[in-house]
Write a protein that holds these residues in place. Structure first.
Motif, PDB file in Angstrom:
ATOM      1  N   ILE A  38       0.845  -1.197   0.000  1.00 34.16           N
ATOM      2  CA  ILE A  38       0.000   0.000   0.000  1.00 34.16           C
ATOM      3  C   ILE A  38       0.876   1.243   0.000  1.00 34.16           C
ATOM      4  N   ALA A  39       1.945   1.227   0.783  1.00 36.86           N
ATOM      5  CA  ALA A  39       2.862   2.363   0.840  1.00 36.86           C
ATOM      6  C   ALA A  39       3.515   2.599  -0.523  1.00 36.86           C
ATOM      7  N   GLU A  40       3.877   1.519  -1.186  1.00 36.18           N
ATOM      8  CA  GLU A  40       4.503   1.636  -2.514  1.00 36.18           C
ATOM      9  C   GLU A  40       3.526   2.209  -3.535  1.00 36.18           C
ATOM     10  N   GLU A  41       2.275   1.784  -3.472  1.00 42.90           N
ATOM     11  CA  GLU A  41       1.251   2.281  -4.397  1.00 42.90           C
ATOM     12  C   GLU A  41       1.054   3.788  -4.275  1.00 42.90           C
ATOM     13  N   ARG A  42       1.242   4.314  -3.071  1.00 46.32           N
ATOM     14  CA  ARG A  42       1.046   5.743  -2.823  1.00 46.32           C
ATOM     15  C   ARG A  42       2.371   6.515  -2.859  1.00 46.32           C
ATOM     16  N   ASN A  43       3.419   5.835  -3.312  1.00 44.66           N
ATOM     17  CA  ASN A  43       4.754   6.443  -3.377  1.00 44.66           C
ATOM     18  C   ASN A  43       5.225   6.938  -2.018  1.00 44.66           C
ATOM     19  N   LEU A  44       4.879   6.189  -0.992  1.00 41.26           N
ATOM     20  CA  LEU A  44       5.265   6.553   0.367  1.00 41.26           C
ATOM     21  C   LEU A  44       6.102   5.439   1.009  1.00 41.26           C
ATOM     22  N   ASP A  45       6.728   4.625   0.175  1.00 46.32           N
ATOM     23  CA  ASP A  45       7.509   3.507   0.680  1.00 46.32           C
ATOM     24  C   ASP A  45       8.830   3.938   1.316  1.00 46.32           C
ATOM     25  N   LYS A  46       9.169   5.217   1.188  1.00 45.96           N
ATOM     26  CA  LYS A  46      10.394   5.714   1.826  1.00 45.96           C
ATOM     27  C   LYS A  46      10.177   6.018   3.306  1.00 45.96           C
ATOM     28  N   ILE A  47       8.912   6.057   3.721  1.00 46.28           N
ATOM     29  CA  ILE A  47       8.619   6.308   5.129  1.00 46.28           C
ATOM     30  C   ILE A  47       9.084   5.108   5.960  1.00 46.28           C
ATOM     31  N   LYS A  48       9.857   5.368   6.961  1.00 48.64           N
ATOM     32  CA  LYS A  48      10.397   4.303   7.799  1.00 48.64           C
ATOM     33  C   LYS A  48       9.278   3.640   8.592  1.00 48.64           C
ATOM     34  N   MET A  49       9.286   2.300   8.631  1.00 45.57           N
ATOM     35  CA  MET A  49       8.300   1.545   9.395  1.00 45.57           C
ATOM     36  C   MET A  49       8.995   0.493  10.244  1.00 45.57           C
ATOM     37  N   THR A  50       8.671   0.474  11.516  1.00 46.78           N
ATOM     38  CA  THR A  50       9.141  -0.583  12.404  1.00 46.78           C
ATOM     39  C   THR A  50       7.904  -1.287  12.978  1.00 46.78           C
ATOM     40  N   HIS A  51       8.124  -2.433  13.630  1.00 43.65           N
ATOM     41  CA  HIS A  51       6.986  -3.256  14.023  1.00 43.65           C
ATOM     42  C   HIS A  51       7.105  -3.735  15.462  1.00 43.65           C
ATOM     43  N   ARG A  52       5.914  -3.854  16.101  1.00 45.74           N
ATOM     44  CA  ARG A  52       5.858  -4.412  17.447  1.00 45.74           C
ATOM     45  C   ARG A  52       4.701  -5.397  17.510  1.00 45.74           C
ATOM     46  N   LEU A  53       4.969  -6.599  18.023  1.00 47.70           N
ATOM     47  CA  LEU A  53       3.956  -7.622  18.251  1.00 47.70           C
ATOM     48  C   LEU A  53       3.914  -7.855  19.754  1.00 47.70           C
ATOM     49  N   MET A  54       2.768  -7.525  20.391  1.00 45.27           N
ATOM     50  CA  MET A  54       2.702  -7.551  21.849  1.00 45.27           C
ATOM     51  C   MET A  54       1.485  -8.325  22.330  1.00 45.27           C
ATOM     52  N   ASP A  55       1.686  -9.108  23.363  1.00 46.12           N
ATOM     53  CA  ASP A  55       0.604  -9.857  24.008  1.00 46.12           C
ATOM     54  C   ASP A  55       0.055  -9.023  25.158  1.00 46.12           C
ATOM     55  N   GLY A  56      -1.272  -8.969  25.277  1.00 48.60           N
ATOM     56  CA  GLY A  56      -1.863  -8.267  26.401  1.00 48.60           C
ATOM     57  C   GLY A  56      -2.970  -7.313  25.998  1.00 48.60           C
ATOM     58  N   ASP A  57      -3.425  -6.540  26.945  1.00 44.13           N
ATOM     59  CA  ASP A  57      -4.506  -5.583  26.742  1.00 44.13           C
ATOM     60  C   ASP A  57      -4.088  -4.478  25.773  1.00 44.13           C
ATOM     61  N   LEU A  58      -4.990  -4.110  24.874  1.00 35.59           N
ATOM     62  CA  LEU A  58      -4.683  -3.115  23.841  1.00 35.59           C
ATOM     63  C   LEU A  58      -4.227  -1.788  24.434  1.00 35.59           C
ATOM     64  N   LEU A  59      -5.021  -1.207  25.329  1.00 34.26           N
ATOM     65  CA  LEU A  59      -4.686   0.101  25.876  1.00 34.26           C
ATOM     66  C   LEU A  59      -3.378   0.056  26.663  1.00 34.26           C
ATOM     67  N   THR A  60      -3.187  -1.003  27.425  1.00 35.60           N
ATOM     68  CA  THR A  60      -1.945  -1.154  28.192  1.00 35.60           C
ATOM     69  C   THR A  60      -0.735  -1.194  27.262  1.00 35.60           C
ATOM     70  N   ASN A  61      -0.866  -1.938  26.167  1.00 38.68           N
ATOM     71  CA  ASN A  61       0.244  -2.050  25.223  1.00 38.68           C
ATOM     72  C   ASN A  61       0.491  -0.746  24.476  1.00 38.68           C
ATOM     73  N   ILE A  62      -0.579  -0.017  24.167  1.00 41.85           N
ATOM     74  CA  ILE A  62      -0.412   1.280  23.510  1.00 41.85           C
ATOM     75  C   ILE A  62       0.343   2.236  24.428  1.00 41.85           C
ATOM     76  N   LYS A  63      -0.045   2.267  25.695  1.00 44.64           N
ATOM     77  CA  LYS A  63       0.639   3.135  26.659  1.00 44.64           C
ATOM     78  C   LYS A  63       2.107   2.745  26.800  1.00 44.64           C
ATOM     79  N   ARG A  64       2.349   1.449  26.830  1.00 43.69           N
ATOM     80  CA  ARG A  64       3.733   0.962  26.960  1.00 43.69           C
ATOM     81  C   ARG A  64       4.552   1.358  25.732  1.00 43.69           C
ATOM     82  N   ALA A  65       3.966   1.176  24.546  1.00 40.91           N
ATOM     83  CA  ALA A  65       4.676   1.522  23.311  1.00 40.91           C
ATOM     84  C   ALA A  65       4.950   3.021  23.241  1.00 40.91           C
ATOM     85  N   ILE A  66       3.973   3.831  23.675  1.00 39.86           N
ATOM     86  CA  ILE A  66       4.157   5.288  23.671  1.00 39.86           C
ATOM     87  C   ILE A  66       5.357   5.674  24.528  1.00 39.86           C
ATOM     88  N   LYS A  67       5.463   5.040  25.678  1.00 38.22           N
ATOM     89  CA  LYS A  67       6.560   5.354  26.599  1.00 38.22           C
ATOM     90  C   LYS A  67       7.898   4.840  26.076  1.00 38.22           C
TER      91      LYS A  67
END
Length: 277
Positions: free
Chosen positions: A77-106
């Motif tokens: 999708i990024a390539e189709e919109r010519n936005l494939d140069k935008i850096k993307m990293t990934h996180r796979l986390m077990d647990g409650d959504l809001l808790t994991n979002i807060k943890r990732a933010i920190k």
């Protein structure tokens, strides 16, 4: 460089929001952190003494395999919109959504969150009954909420609702910074109700302070706040609406069931929620 957290369950809703996340990253010169969070079911190990660990390992592996399969689709999708140069990293986390979002933010020092939302039956469900809603009132960084019906288009006009509180200025400056990057205009709305305590002098001071900025102020007298906001969005061609969250919750007490149907059929733009302490 700004960091943007994008929680995804790889659904249609999330995929639509991903386009907005990409374009937003382009606007703020940011990078994306893709987060997939899942909750493993609770098993009583007295009934599965021998294969207890195997069950969990199998479930975690299935989540990992899905993650590996879906990421290339997002990159396409990024390539189709010519936005494939935008850096993307990934996180796979077990647990409650809001808790994991807060943890990732920190842990990742996140500046913005972009998240899709679905199942809208009105603003009640959008802001209170959905994952996006619980996240809005649970985090301190700005969050862009993207309904499935909100297809991306160039941001030309940003709406900003305010009660002219001193703390609102910080949020307004954040919005103005975004607006300047995309050469958009900001239209600031204050709904003056019969119980409003904001003086004419306060409004004039704001207008003077921001006179050099690409912003226009609107003061509309009405006790029908939701209806006024919706009309404002429709008639002023708002592309993104900014609303402020406070400690007591997101626009607490403003919603009536009788109005939800109208909101559901007409409100289809992203909302930028900014927390105010």
């Amino acid at each position: 460089m700004k960091k943007i957290l994008f929680p995804t369950d790889f659904s249609e809703v999330a995929t639509n929001a991903f386009v907005h996340a990409l374009e937003f990253a382009k606007i703020v010169h940011g990078e994306l952190v893709l987060l997939h969070t899942f909750e493993l079911p609770v098993f009583d190990n007295q009934f599965f003494p021998e294969n207890y660990a195997v069950i969990y390992d199998s479930l975690e592996l299935s989540q990992f395999d899905m993650f590996k399969e879906e990421i290339p689709k997002l990159r396409a999708i990024a390539e189709e919109r010519n936005l494939d140069k935008i850096k993307m990293t990934h996180r796979l986390m077990d647990g409650d959504l809001l808790t994991n979002i807060k943890r990732a933010i920190k842990e990742d020092k996140i500046d913005f969150v972009v998240m899709g939302t679905s199942g809208i039956t009105g603003w009640d469900a959008f802001f209170v009954g959905s994952n996006a809603g619980s996240t809005i009132i649970g985090i301190d960084v700005p969050m862009l909420c993207v309904p499935l019906e909100a297809k991306f288009k160039k941001i030309e006009t940003i709406g900003f609702t305010t009660r002219f509180r001193p703390k609102d200025k910080k949020a307004l400056k954040t919005v103005l910074d975004i607006a300047k990057k995309t050469k958009a205009k900001v239209k600031c709305l204050y709904v003056k109700t019969s119980s409003s305590d904001v003086s004419k002098e306060t409004i004039e001071k704001w207008e003077t302070e921001f006179i050099q900025e690409p912003i226009e102020f609107f003061v509309i007298t009405s006790d029908e706040i939701k209806e006024t906001i919706l009309d404002f969005v429709l008639y002023k061609d708002i592309d993104v609406l900014t609303m402020l969250t406070y400690k007591r919750g997101f626009f607490e007490g403003l919603f009536k069931p009788s109005f939800t149907k109208k909101l559901a059929t007409n409100f289809d733009i992203p909302i930028l929620a900014i927390h105010i302490d």
